[in-house]
Scaffold this motif. Structure first.
Motif, PDB file in Angstrom:
ATOM      1  N   LYS A 151      35.908  29.075 -18.414  1.00  0.00           N
ATOM      2  CA  LYS A 151      35.097  30.359 -18.826  1.00  0.00           C
ATOM      3  C   LYS A 151      35.806  31.589 -18.981  1.00  0.00           C
ATOM      4  O   LYS A 151      36.479  31.951 -17.841  1.00  0.00           O
ATOM      5  N   THR A 201      31.725  35.808 -20.354  1.00  0.00           N
ATOM      6  CA  THR A 201      30.777  34.633 -20.306  1.00  0.00           C
ATOM      7  C   THR A 201      30.378  34.683 -19.005  1.00  0.00           C
ATOM      8  O   THR A 201      28.956  34.516 -18.449  1.00  0.00           O
ATOM      9  N   GLU A 228      26.467  35.305 -17.255  1.00  0.00           N
ATOM     10  CA  GLU A 228      25.879  34.376 -16.463  1.00  0.00           C
ATOM     11  C   GLU A 228      25.391  34.847 -15.142  1.00  0.00           C
ATOM     12  O   GLU A 228      24.303  34.605 -14.677  1.00  0.00           O
ATOM     13  N   ARG A 229      26.124  35.647 -14.513  1.00  0.00           N
ATOM     14  CA  ARG A 229      25.740  36.241 -13.214  1.00  0.00           C
ATOM     15  C   ARG A 229      24.503  37.213 -13.583  1.00  0.00           C
ATOM     16  O   ARG A 229      23.769  37.196 -12.725  1.00  0.00           O
ATOM     17  N   ASN A 289      22.287  37.205 -15.896  1.00  0.00           N
ATOM     18  CA  ASN A 289      21.167  36.148 -16.090  1.00  0.00           C
ATOM     19  C   ASN A 289      20.929  35.630 -14.638  1.00  0.00           C
ATOM     20  O   ASN A 289      19.472  35.589 -14.625  1.00  0.00           O
ATOM     21  N   ARG A 290      21.631  35.191 -14.023  1.00  0.00           N
ATOM     22  CA  ARG A 290      21.128  34.776 -12.627  1.00  0.00           C
ATOM     23  C   ARG A 290      20.378  35.774 -11.617  1.00  0.00           C
ATOM     24  O   ARG A 290      19.566  35.618 -11.105  1.00  0.00           O
TER      25      ARG A 290
END
Length: 98
Positions: free
Chosen positions: A12, A16, A20-21, A23-24
Motif C-alpha cells: 500500500k 492509502t 486507513e489510520r 478511519n481507524r
C-alpha cells in the motif's frame, strides 16, 4: 549481536495507509481533532482528515490553531482562509506573550 531486519514489503502507498489510520481513529474515538499550525505537514493532515470526515458525514471538523503571536502574516492569512471554510470549525487559541 546482529542487526534485525524489520523491513516488510507493504503493498500500500503512504496515502492509502494515512486514510486507513484516520478511519481507524474515527472508529476508536468519539471526537477527532486536528492540531493545525498552518504549515505543510499539518495542512496535509488537515486535508486528509477532512476527506475522511466528509466520507463519514462528520463535518465540521474540529481544528485547533495555537497562535504564538510571532507567526508570519502570510501564515496568519492562510490560517484565516482555512478558518473560513464551512467544513472547518476552527478553535483559534492565543495566549499573550509577556
Amino acid at each position: 549481536m546482529g542487526r534485525i531486519n524489520k523491513k516488510r514489503d507493504i503493498q500500500k502507498d503512504v496515502y492509502t495507509l494515512a486514510l486507513e489510520r484516520i478511519n481507524r481513529t474515527y472508529d476508536i474515538f468519539d471526537n477527532v481533532v486536528v492540531m493545525f499550525s498552518g504549515g505543510k505537514d499539518s495542512t496535509v493532515c488537515l486535508n486528509l482528515t477532512l476527506q475522511v470526515a466528509k466520507e463519514r458525514n462528520k463535518l465540521p471538523l474540529q481544528v485547533y490553531f495555537f497562535d504564538e503571536e510571532a507567526i508570519p502574516y502570510e501564515t496568519i492569512d492562510y490560517v484565516t482562509r482555512v478558518a473560513n471554510e464551512p467544513d472547518v470549525k476552527m478553535n483559534w487559541l492565543c495566549l499573550p506573550v509577556k
